[in-house]
Design a protein around this motif. Structure first.
Motif, PDB file in Angstrom:
ATOM      1  N   ALA A 164       0.833  -1.196   0.000  1.00 20.73           N
ATOM      2  CA  ALA A 164       0.000   0.000   0.000  1.00 20.73           C
ATOM      3  C   ALA A 164       0.865   1.241   0.000  1.00 20.73           C
ATOM      4  N   ARG A 165       0.270   2.331  -0.492  1.00 18.72           N
ATOM      5  CA  ARG A 165       1.040   3.561  -0.651  1.00 18.72           C
ATOM      6  C   ARG A 165       1.640   4.008   0.676  1.00 18.72           C
ATOM      7  N   VAL A 213       3.305  -0.855   9.746  1.00 19.32           N
ATOM      8  CA  VAL A 213       4.128  -1.830   9.017  1.00 19.32           C
ATOM      9  C   VAL A 213       5.403  -1.167   8.511  1.00 19.32           C
ATOM     10  N   ARG A 214       5.282   0.061   8.045  1.00 14.20           N
ATOM     11  CA  ARG A 214       6.442   0.790   7.540  1.00 14.20           C
ATOM     12  C   ARG A 214       7.517   0.930   8.610  1.00 14.20           C
ATOM     13  N   GLY A 215       7.113   1.025   9.883  1.00 18.02           N
ATOM     14  CA  GLY A 215       8.074   1.222  10.964  1.00 18.02           C
ATOM     15  C   GLY A 215       8.572  -0.052  11.619  1.00 18.02           C
ATOM     16  N   LEU A 216       8.121  -1.217  11.136  1.00 19.51           N
ATOM     17  CA  LEU A 216       8.540  -2.480  11.753  1.00 19.51           C
ATOM     18  C   LEU A 216       9.959  -2.857  11.360  1.00 19.51           C
ATOM     19  N   SER A 217      10.659  -3.458  12.305  1.00 21.81           N
ATOM     20  CA  SER A 217      11.939  -4.076  11.965  1.00 21.81           C
ATOM     21  C   SER A 217      11.672  -5.477  11.434  1.00 21.81           C
ATOM     22  N   ARG A 218      12.655  -6.056  10.772  1.00 27.14           N
ATOM     23  CA  ARG A 218      12.501  -7.412  10.228  1.00 27.14           C
ATOM     24  C   ARG A 218      12.248  -8.415  11.353  1.00 27.14           C
ATOM     25  N   ARG A 271     -15.187 -16.497   4.518  1.00 29.65           N
ATOM     26  CA  ARG A 271     -14.187 -16.053   3.538  1.00 29.65           C
ATOM     27  C   ARG A 271     -14.680 -14.823   2.788  1.00 29.65           C
ATOM     28  N   TRP A 272     -15.952 -14.870   2.368  1.00 30.67           N
ATOM     29  CA  TRP A 272     -16.548 -13.734   1.653  1.00 30.67           C
ATOM     30  C   TRP A 272     -16.567 -12.478   2.523  1.00 30.67           C
ATOM     31  N   ALA A 273     -16.956 -12.632   3.774  1.00 28.00           N
ATOM     32  CA  ALA A 273     -17.053 -11.477   4.667  1.00 28.00           C
ATOM     33  C   ALA A 273     -15.689 -10.825   4.897  1.00 28.00           C
ATOM     34  N   GLY A 274     -14.631 -11.629   4.851  1.00 26.94           N
ATOM     35  CA  GLY A 274     -13.312 -11.095   5.148  1.00 26.94           C
ATOM     36  C   GLY A 274     -12.402 -10.894   3.950  1.00 26.94           C
ATOM     37  N   GLU A 275     -12.908 -11.130   2.732  1.00 31.22           N
ATOM     38  CA  GLU A 275     -12.007 -11.143   1.586  1.00 31.22           C
ATOM     39  C   GLU A 275     -11.333  -9.795   1.344  1.00 31.22           C
ATOM     40  N   ARG A 276     -12.037  -8.706   1.569  1.00 26.46           N
ATOM     41  CA  ARG A 276     -11.446  -7.397   1.308  1.00 26.46           C
ATOM     42  C   ARG A 276     -10.368  -7.037   2.334  1.00 26.46           C
ATOM     43  N   VAL A 277     -10.668  -7.297   3.599  1.00 26.27           N
ATOM     44  CA  VAL A 277      -9.678  -6.950   4.626  1.00 26.27           C
ATOM     45  C   VAL A 277      -8.470  -7.871   4.540  1.00 26.27           C
ATOM     46  N   VAL A 278      -8.676  -9.144   4.228  1.00 28.68           N
ATOM     47  CA  VAL A 278      -7.539 -10.065   4.106  1.00 28.68           C
ATOM     48  C   VAL A 278      -6.662  -9.667   2.926  1.00 28.68           C
ATOM     49  N   ALA A 279      -7.275  -9.258   1.813  1.00 29.06           N
ATOM     50  CA  ALA A 279      -6.488  -8.802   0.661  1.00 29.06           C
ATOM     51  C   ALA A 279      -5.637  -7.595   1.042  1.00 29.06           C
ATOM     52  N   PHE A 280      -6.209  -6.671   1.801  1.00 30.20           N
ATOM     53  CA  PHE A 280      -5.455  -5.495   2.244  1.00 30.20           C
ATOM     54  C   PHE A 280      -4.304  -5.895   3.168  1.00 30.20           C
ATOM     55  N   LEU A 281      -4.569  -6.766   4.133  1.00 33.42           N
ATOM     56  CA  LEU A 281      -3.530  -7.173   5.084  1.00 33.42           C
ATOM     57  C   LEU A 281      -2.426  -7.970   4.398  1.00 33.42           C
ATOM     58  N   ASP A 282      -2.789  -8.748   3.402  1.00 37.04           N
ATOM     59  CA  ASP A 282      -1.789  -9.471   2.623  1.00 37.04           C
ATOM     60  C   ASP A 282      -0.929  -8.489   1.830  1.00 37.04           C
ATOM     61  N   GLU A 283      -1.559  -7.462   1.286  1.00 37.23           N
ATOM     62  CA  GLU A 283      -0.833  -6.464   0.502  1.00 37.23           C
ATOM     63  C   GLU A 283       0.221  -5.746   1.340  1.00 37.23           C
ATOM     64  N   VAL A 284      -0.108  -5.445   2.593  1.00 38.91           N
ATOM     65  CA  VAL A 284       0.855  -4.726   3.439  1.00 38.91           C
ATOM     66  C   VAL A 284       1.864  -5.667   4.105  1.00 38.91           C
ATOM     67  N   GLY A 285       1.702  -6.965   3.932  1.00 33.71           N
ATOM     68  CA  GLY A 285       2.702  -7.906   4.422  1.00 33.71           C
ATOM     69  C   GLY A 285       2.420  -8.545   5.763  1.00 33.71           C
ATOM     70  N   LEU A 286       1.173  -8.469   6.256  1.00 34.16           N
ATOM     71  CA  LEU A 286       0.865  -9.020   7.575  1.00 34.16           C
ATOM     72  C   LEU A 286       0.253 -10.420   7.529  1.00 34.16           C
ATOM     73  N   VAL A 287       0.040 -10.950   6.347  1.00 36.77           N
ATOM     74  CA  VAL A 287      -0.463 -12.323   6.221  1.00 36.77           C
ATOM     75  C   VAL A 287       0.687 -13.204   5.762  1.00 36.77           C
ATOM     76  N   GLY A 288       1.060 -14.149   6.618  1.00 40.90           N
ATOM     77  CA  GLY A 288       2.182 -15.022   6.268  1.00 40.90           C
ATOM     78  C   GLY A 288       2.721 -15.721   7.484  1.00 40.90           C
ATOM     79  N   ALA A 289       3.783 -16.498   7.291  1.00 46.45           N
ATOM     80  CA  ALA A 289       4.395 -17.245   8.381  1.00 46.45           C
ATOM     81  C   ALA A 289       4.852 -16.279   9.476  1.00 46.45           C
ATOM     82  N   PRO A 290       4.661 -16.700  10.746  1.00 47.41           N
ATOM     83  CA  PRO A 290       4.272 -18.025  11.235  1.00 47.41           C
ATOM     84  C   PRO A 290       2.788 -18.174  11.548  1.00 47.41           C
ATOM     85  N   GLY A 291       1.921 -17.425  10.876  1.00 47.34           N
ATOM     86  CA  GLY A 291       0.498 -17.455  11.203  1.00 47.34           C
ATOM     87  C   GLY A 291      -0.360 -18.303  10.296  1.00 47.34           C
TER      88      GLY A 291
END
Length: 299
Positions: free
Chosen positions: A2-3, A211-216, A268-288
């Motif tokens: 995201a921008r 997210v922009r301010g997170l360390s690796r 899945r339908w109810a959350g598809e938009r928010v999950v797409a956004f969270l995936d875009e910013v990098g918060l969906v992934g291992a170890p979750g």
């Protein structure tokens, strides 16, 4: 991703949201006629959004039992929403505690807390009016919720708020437009949808900044925390005791709902938009990954 957002954008957004709040806010005590009779024969929840829709257990229910199940399920969802609104207020107050009260950002956070107190009262009154228990989450999840304001920080906090708010928002948008649903439920949904649009805007921008301010090193914890909270939110929406109200065994019905492709698709339908956004910013992934799969939010 995201921008990127400039520091000044935060104050500009908060200023716009404050103006919007001043121009268009509701008082459920005044704007809802709580004494109006419930409409005979109308649904409390669209049938295809009921957790057992399409299962053998659903096929065995009469028309009256299906309406009754929807009544108890909408009460369960509302009371879980109320529970999370209370957690949300704690999280926002934690953010406000160390903030600058002269900033528009903190002032809007306080305004949002005011909105959430009214929403919590509104959900409670609706559950009372339709004659159901305030189910809330299960005892274990309720206890775990006490830890979130302690363990939660950073973008995962605002991201968790988004999951709860946007899943409920999409379900309520559909109910608002469905004339087959009780007018009381539609009005409660309408008020919540209109006011939550501001809260979602606020939280989404906070997630991008966070997210922009997170360390690796911090990213895995943020992903894990978000995934676990998301799982507990979606898996708590329907309390097992709601099934007992129509004569079903709570354990059997909960198992049937968890395995029901139609209910999984609804989540899945109810959350598809928010999950797409969270995936875009990098918060969906291992170890979750495991928790995300159990949440039914990922297809």
């Amino acid at each position: 991703m995201a921008r990127q957002l400039k520091a000044t954008d935060r104050e500009k957004t908060a200023e716009r949201l404050l103006n919007s709040s001043a121009a268009r806010s509701y008082d459920p005590e005044v704007d809802i006629d709580w004494s109006a009779p419930l409409a005979d024969g109308l649904l409390y929840l669209p049938e295809h959004r009921t957790s057992l829709y399409g299962t053998e257990l659903w096929a065995g229910l009469s028309r009256e039992q299906r309406v009754e199940l929807g009544r108890h399920e909408v009460a369960s969802v509302a009371s879980v929403g109320l529970w999370f609104e209370v957690l949300l207020m704690q999280l926002l107050l934690k953010d406000v505690y160390s903030g600058d009260p002269t900033s528009r950002h903190v002032q809007y956070a306080l305004t949002e807390i005011g909105d959430e107190t009214r929403h919590s009262t509104m959900f409670a009154r609706m559950v009372e009016r339709i004659g159901c228990p305030a189910y809330g989450p299960g005892r274990r999840v309720h206890r775990l919720g006490r830890l979130l304001p302690v363990l939660g920080y950073g973008p995962a906090v605002y991201a968790a708020i988004l999951v709860a708010e946007e899943v409920l928002d999409r379900l309520q948008r559909e109910m608002t437009a469905d004339e087959g649903v009780q007018p009381l439920v539609r009005m409660v949904s309408r008020i919540h949808v209109l006011e939550e649009a501001r809260h979602v805007r606020f939280a989404r921008e906070e997630v991008v900044r966070g997210v922009r301010g997170l360390s690796r090193a911090e990213l895995p914890y943020q992903r894990w925390l978000l995934a676990v909270v998301a799982m507990h939110i979606t898996r708590s929406l329907i309390h097992p005791e709601a099934y007992r109200a129509v004569g079903l065994d709570p354990v059997e019905a909960t198992r049937a709902a968890a395995g029901n492709p139609q209910w999984r698709e609804t989540i899945r339908w109810a959350g598809e938009r928010v999950v797409a956004f969270l995936d875009e910013v990098g918060l969906v992934g291992a170890p979750g990954g495991y928790a995300w799969r159990r949440s039914f939010l990922l297809g």
